[in-house]
Design a protein around this motif. Structure first.
Motif, mmCIF file in Angstrom:
data_model
loop_
_atom_site.group_PDB
_atom_site.id
_atom_site.type_symbol
_atom_site.label_atom_id
_atom_site.label_comp_id
_atom_site.label_asym_id
_atom_site.label_seq_id
_atom_site.Cartn_x
_atom_site.Cartn_y
_atom_site.Cartn_z
ATOM 1 N N GLU A 1 -0.217 -1.397 -0.787
ATOM 2 C CA GLU A 1 0.281 -2.495 -1.609
ATOM 3 C C GLU A 1 1.681 -2.898 -1.149
ATOM 4 N N ASP A 2 1.838 -4.145 -0.702
ATOM 5 C CA ASP A 2 3.130 -4.676 -0.296
ATOM 6 C C ASP A 2 3.950 -4.976 -1.555
ATOM 7 N N GLU B 1 4.947 3.050 6.331
ATOM 8 C CA GLU B 1 4.673 2.219 5.159
ATOM 9 C C GLU B 1 5.549 2.611 3.978
ATOM 10 N N GLY C 1 8.065 4.291 -1.223
ATOM 11 C CA GLY C 1 6.875 3.802 -1.903
ATOM 12 C C GLY C 1 6.211 4.866 -2.753
ATOM 13 N N LYS D 1 -2.523 -6.711 -1.163
ATOM 14 C CA LYS D 1 -3.207 -5.434 -0.997
ATOM 15 C C LYS D 1 -3.966 -5.431 0.324
ATOM 16 N N ASN E 1 6.236 0.376 0.849
ATOM 17 C CA ASN E 1 4.963 -0.032 0.261
ATOM 18 C C ASN E 1 4.319 1.128 -0.488
#
Length: 631
Positions: free
Chosen positions: A486-487, A213, A65, A493, A244
């Motif tokens: 943020e996915d 994440e 990410g 969000k 993410n």
């Protein structure tokens, strides 16, 4: 010779034939039974084994990410590049292979050293990079002669990139190759499958704290292979899911202004939004380039960082706990009002010293400040006022009040490795020392605590957090660097909500008195030179923390080695009547708070509130009048 002998021999032969035939039948029966067991009873097992030999699962590493600041400026990203890798277990002579490769592409001594370092930390069956970021021309030359080097591959890999170099390096952190300790943590979390094919993991900073994440979900390709292990065809593909993205609360331009303001000086600064706990900037100077760690840091670079007297790898904002000096005084004054030990109008006489227990605790101003009320005690930084206040309050009452501001406790920021600092108390001293004579709390020790010296030790983050709590009217918010996650699949969000974790229920009239004193610091007190002509109202407090004991002597910076000079501190929030930012600044060995830390704070506040940039002012004379905290 008897005529019966042929009959006997024939009979004996028949028996042997029958036995042999029976033995053969038994063998065929056993073979048939074994065949039936293998083909029927164990069919599923061996079919699966055969499929495993026929089908190879090839992991597909997900994109890590991104990390951006609050305005979308990229702080950490990925890029693809070709890497020359060696599988040591497939080679008879690794060094000879490297020498051969060096005739095709450039392999420097540092590449060899890094290879050996990574090899020592890796399993011998893993591929280890000898060169990264190959050019297209180098790739073409290697592919053309690949047949000469079994066990050598050219692979496309994703690399982490920190485009701003040293800027914001301490809170960003870095990634590095997975070692045994990392693998143990992965196994404990039962995530081995998700890390197949992954060589790197977050080591420090946000890269470590938000690893779950940022990493994503590993994909797989089912590939049919022949007896030689060569791929024949792709059977099925499960695409990886990228990690993410992190969107931070930090303003990179504000971060840049703060770091530039430090110049070559050592120290830290933390700026927080009082009404939410959002970290606007977090500086630890000097910094380091996290890009050095991505490919595996070289021995020379590691030695330079690890052995530097400036300790650039230490996050001073979270780990450097020092006495707060006079920045502690507004909190002591608030404690006095809250507990009823003082009123704002109450006046004490300051002759320039305070005698207690046969020891004379000196004020920084020879001859004293005369008659001093609470406003003057803060604005003029009168030590004698707080010597007397500490004696009246006692250490238990001081410690109980300061605990509410999280002094001596971790703030809970979303970074690992935060120090708790030291909030001294008799209970703390009993835990800290082993010998009974060391465990006893002496009343004289309380006097030094009152001016932010003695055993007091807090991080710049703790000071900024406490100042933000003061600016928020006693409402406590947990500091955080991530604004939202943020996915990447759904675009959802997940906000980090600024929920207050506590309300200290401080009286508005008490807070108003402390604010009035802190505003006075910059209008007519110790911070007036740094904030001359400022168009907004600033509530601040300068501070100076001793590095070593003066033993009753007078401090003169020019006669002290640079690394033994006092630390410079400053806390503030602004605008004072409607706070938008609270901060704490530490300049190691910078001298008086007004001469080093306060000018840095001025530049940060000017940019955040006015959008104004300025060059770093020349440091003022370290012997200029200020707020020495020496007893």
């Amino acid at each position: 010779m008897s005529f019966d002998e042929p009959e006997q021999e024939l009979s004996q032969f028949r028996r042997r034939v029958l036995v042999a035939g029976g033995f053969v039948m038994v063998c065929f029966t056993l073979l048939a039974a074994r065949f039936a067991w293998l083909q029927v009873s164990r069919y599923d097992y061996y079919h699966t084994r055969a499929e495993d030999n026929r089908i190879a699962l090839v992991p597909i590493v997900p994109n890590r990410g991104l990390i951006t600041d609050r305005n979308g400026v990229v702080l950490a990203r990925n890029y693809a590049a070709y890497t020359l890798e060696i599988t040591p277990s497939a080679l008879k002579n690794v060094d000879a292979t490297i020498d051969g490769l060096a005739e095709i592409v450039e392999i420097q001594p540092k590449d060899r050293r890094r290879f050996k370092k990574i090899l020592d930390e890796s399993k011998n069956f893993e591929s280890v990079p000898i060169r990264t970021r190959l050019t297209d021309e180098e790739v073409a030359r290697l592919i053309a002669r690949r047949f000469q080097f079994p066990g050598v591959e050219v692979n496309a890999r994703l690399f982490r990139d920190y485009p701003n170099g040293t800027l914001a390096s301490h809170f960003l952190g870095y990634i590095g190759r997975i070692n045994d300790r990392d693998m143990k943590r992965i196994e404990d979390r039962e995530e081995e499958a998700n890390y197949r094919g992954t060589d790197h993991i977050g080591k420090t900073g946000l890269e470590q704290s938000y690893e779950a994440e940022l990493h994503g979900i590993t994909g797989f390709e089912e590939v049919e292979v022949d007896a030689g292990g060569r791929a024949v065809r792709l059977l099925r593909r499960t695409a990886p899911v990228a990690g993410n993205n992190l969107v931070l609360t930090v303003d990179l331009e504000l971060q840049k202004v703060a770091e530039e303001a430090f110049g070559n000086r050592r120290g830290a600064m933390v700026a927080i939004e009082p009404g939410s706990g959002a970290v606007l900037a977090l500086v630890s100077a000097p910094g380091f380039d996290p890009n050095l760690f991505v490919d595996g840091i070289s021995t020379q670079d590691w030695d330079a960082l690890n052995n530097s007297p400036d300790h650039p790898l230490i996050n001073r904002a979270l780990n450097s706990a020092n006495p707060p000096g006079s920045t502690f005084k507004p909190f002591m004054a608030l404690a006095a009002l809250t507990t009823g030990k003082r009123t704002a109008q109450q006046v004490i006489s300051d002759p320039g010293y305070f005698d207690f227990g046969g020891h004379r605790f000196r004020d920084d101003k020879v001859g004293g400040h005369g008659l001093v009320n609470m406003y003057q005690s803060i604005a003029q930084s009168c030590n004698t006022y707080y010597y007397k206040l500490a004696a009246d309050m006692g250490i238990e009452q001081i410690a109980a009040f300061m605990t509410r501001f999280d002094f001596g406790s971790r703030t809970g920021i979303d970074l690992e490795g935060e120090s708790s600092g030291v909030l001294p108390s008799p209970e703390w001293k009993k835990r800290r020392f082993k010998r009974p004579e060391q465990q006893k709390w002496y009343a004289g020790e309380t006097i030094s605590v009152g001016i932010g010296q003695g055993y007091n030790a807090y991080t710049p983050l703790q000071l900024a957090h406490a100042t933000a709590t003061l600016a928020a009217g006693g409402v406590v918010y947990k500091p955080h660097l991530v604004r939202y996650v943020e996915d990447v699949r759904s675009g959802e969000k997940r906000m980090i909500e600024p929920n207050p974790v506590a309300d200290l229920h401080l009286k508005p009239e008490h807070l108003a008195e402390i604010r009035r004193g802190m505003v006075g610091v910059n209008l007519e007190g110790t911070g007036r030179r740094a904030f001359a002509g400022v168009p907004y109202l600033v509530a601040g407090k300068t501070g100076t923390a001793q590095v070593y004991s003066l033993r009753g002597g007078r401090y003169k910076a020019s006669e002290v080695r640079e690394r033994l000079r006092d630390h410079s501190l400053y806390i503030a929030y602004a605008p004072a009547d409607a706070p938008k930012i609270a901060l704490a600044v530490l300049v190691e060995n910078g001298g008086f708070g007004a001469s080093a830390a306060a000018p840095i704070a001025r530049q940060v506040l000017d940019y955040y509130l006015l959008g104004k940039r300025a060059g770093t002012p020349a440091p003022e004379d370290a012997d200029a009048p200020g707020d020495a905290d020496a007893p």
